[in-house]
Design an enzyme around this catalytic site. Structure first.
Site, PDB file in Angstrom:
ATOM      1  CG  HIS A 153      -1.755  -1.089   1.301  1.00  0.00           C
ATOM      2  ND1 HIS A 153      -2.934  -1.538   1.052  1.00  0.00           N
ATOM      3  CD2 HIS A 153      -1.369  -2.295   2.050  1.00  0.00           C
ATOM      4  CE1 HIS A 153      -3.269  -2.917   1.198  1.00  0.00           C
ATOM      5  NE2 HIS A 153      -2.316  -3.258   1.787  1.00  0.00           N
ATOM      6  CB  SER A 280      13.639  21.378 -15.766  1.00  0.00           C
ATOM      7  OG  SER A 280      12.669  22.837 -15.861  1.00  0.00           O
ATOM      8  CE  LYS A 286      12.098  18.767 -11.325  1.00  0.00           C
ATOM      9  NZ  LYS A 286      10.784  18.983 -11.765  1.00  0.00           N
ATOM     10  CD  GLU A 293       8.895  11.481 -15.521  1.00  0.00           C
ATOM     11  OE1 GLU A 293       7.790  12.124 -15.391  1.00  0.00           O
ATOM     12  OE2 GLU A 293       9.978  11.686 -15.454  1.00  0.00           O
TER      13      GLU A 293
END
Ligand code: ARG
Length: 460
Positions: A153, A280, A286, A293
């Site tokens: 979980h 970024s 970043k 992804e």
């Protein structure tokens, strides 16, 4: 190809709508191999002379070279790869070229080409998976002493080793290899000789073609499809390949998500290699896990391919229907993306570094050993359900007094349950917890070492 029957040429719009050459050109190698084998079998059936065969083979090899060199002129009027090649051959060598399609239909031809193509792609995807597995096992071996929390979980559950976590993925990719092998086995039956639907009256020897094309069993015996109607209608191998890709895509997406979490500041468990991280354009600090992804997102694409095929074939009457031409874009895409995705996962993992101290800190909350404490009570004779409650009361006490679970005083512990006698604190050692989990499939260091050895052995 069929102008004998019609008085008007096919409309431009129909040509544009119905062409498949823009994508099925990729079958050229397998189409040519299939044609050469078919021609050879025609020689043994005395349908072709050996001179005619020689001309066909030479012509086809030249065409193959032209396609490879990017010099072949594909034409939409000729619809697909089969007619483009055959017509170029006839243009080149004349009459023998026009004999090639004897005892064959594009229906059994395309089924053969695609099966050959799938078999090759299964091999390529398998090789990529073997490399990924080797990387996973190497990374597991190098990080056998990294301890991190296992999650259920997405809540910290019990301590595990990074190696055990990584080897969970090895299991998944191992099963993906089995599924690809099954797809390959189902592609390994030669449809040639099925004709358009009902075979041929001409005396061809199907076993000869099958053998020449490598549609053979482990003992080298030819495997020919057993029903001509099924053979031209069947798209199971394509669908099975896409299923194997879709499920592998799901596994890759779960791995990708773990990597995204692990490389976040909140977790800070792992650092992905620079080459597989992106910055970024706006925020200079970043370090984004874009490739992971993308990998997570590709799962949608694999599933789309599988759904495409299941929907395409659902409710189709026997046998060949033109709908089936559209089975190739999803198949090609699934194969391309699968091989790329596995390579990306492989290269990313190869450069991934674990942050041992942060992993350990996250796994060091003694509450993660609450189950071990319940087991301790069980060894003293308490039924597990009761032990669970007793430890639950102890956890509540610890929470209330704001101390870690192992720092509850002995007196207070006795109020939680009188079974918390001397020694209850001994379970709060990660070393002890791991050493107690050496059974097969468990995260104990010896058990994990055995799995690493087993993987190394099987991947040699
Ligand atoms: N381009 C077709 C396909 O991929 C080849 C088979 C065509 N057969 C036919 N009867 N029109 O499905």
């Amino acid at each position: 190809m069929w102008k004998g029957r019609f008085s008007k040429a096919t409309a431009d719009l129909v040509q544009q709508y119905g062409e498949s050459i823009s994508y099925d050109w990729r079958l050229y190698k397998h189409d040519i191999a299939g044609s050469i084998a078919h021609a050879r079998a025609q020689v043994s059936a005395k349908l072709l002379s050996s001179d005619e065969f020689a001309a066909i083979e030479k012509g086809l090899r030249e065409i193959e070279k032209e396609i490879e060199a990017g010099e072949f002129n594909f034409s939409i009027e000729l619809e697909d790869i089969h007619m483009n090649i055959e017509s170029a051959l006839t243009e080149r060598i004349g009459a023998p070229g026009a004999k090639l399609h004897t005892a064959r239909s594009r229906n059994d031809q395309v089924a053969t080409d695609v099966r050959l193509w799938i078999k090759d792609q299964c091999d390529a995807a398998d090789a990529a998976l073997v490399s990924l597995l080797k990387t996973l096992v190497k990374l597991a071996a190098a990080n056998a002493d990294v301890i991190l929390p296992g999650y259920t979980h997405l809540q910290r559950a019990q301590p595990v080793s990074a190696a055990h976590h990584l080897l969970a993925y090895a299991e998944m990719f191992g099963r993906d290899r089995t599924r690809l092998a099954a797809a390959k086995a189902s592609a390994n039956w030669c449809p040639l000789g099925s004709g358009a639907i009902a075979g041929t009256t001409l005396p061809i020897r199907r076993e000869v073609t099958a053998k020449l094309l490598g549609f053979v069993d482990a003992k080298g015996r030819p495997q020919v499809t057993r029903n001509s109607m099924d053979a031209v209608a069947d798209r199971d191998p394509t669908t099975e390949f896409c299923f194997a890709a879709a499920l592998c895509g799901v596994h890759l997406s779960r791995l990708a998500e773990d990597m995204v979490l692990w490389s976040s500041a909140e977790f800070g468990f792992a650092r992905m290699p620079d080459e597989f991280s992106t910055g970024s354009s706006l925020m200079p600090q970043k370090r984004n896990p874009d490739s992971m992804e993308l990998l997570r997102g590709k799962a949608a694409r694999f599933q789309a391919s599988l759904t495409h095929l299941l929907t395409l074939t659902k409710g189709l009457p026997l046998t060949y229907n033109r709908d089936l031409q559209d089975d190739k874009p999803p198949l090609f895409d699934a194969a391309d993306q699968l091989i790329l995705s596995v390579a990306v996962a492989d290269a990313t993992l190869a450069g991934t570094k674990f942050h041992k101290a942060r992993c350990l800190a996250a796994a060091s909350d003694p509450a993660l050993l609450a189950t071990d404490l319940a087991d301790w009570l069980v060894r003293k004779g308490m039924p597990f359900r009761h032990a669970h409650h007793a430890v639950g009361r102890l956890v509540a006490l610890a929470e209330k007094s704001g101390v870690p679970l192992d720092k509850v005083s002995d007196e207070a512990a006795l109020t939680a349950d009188k079974a918390f006698t001397k020694g209850w604190r001994e379970v709060f050692s990660l070393k002890r917890g791991f050493a107690a989990r050496e059974n097969t499939g468990m995260p104990g260091p010896k058990a994990v070492a055995r799995e690493i050895a087993r993987w190394k052995q099987s991947l040699r």
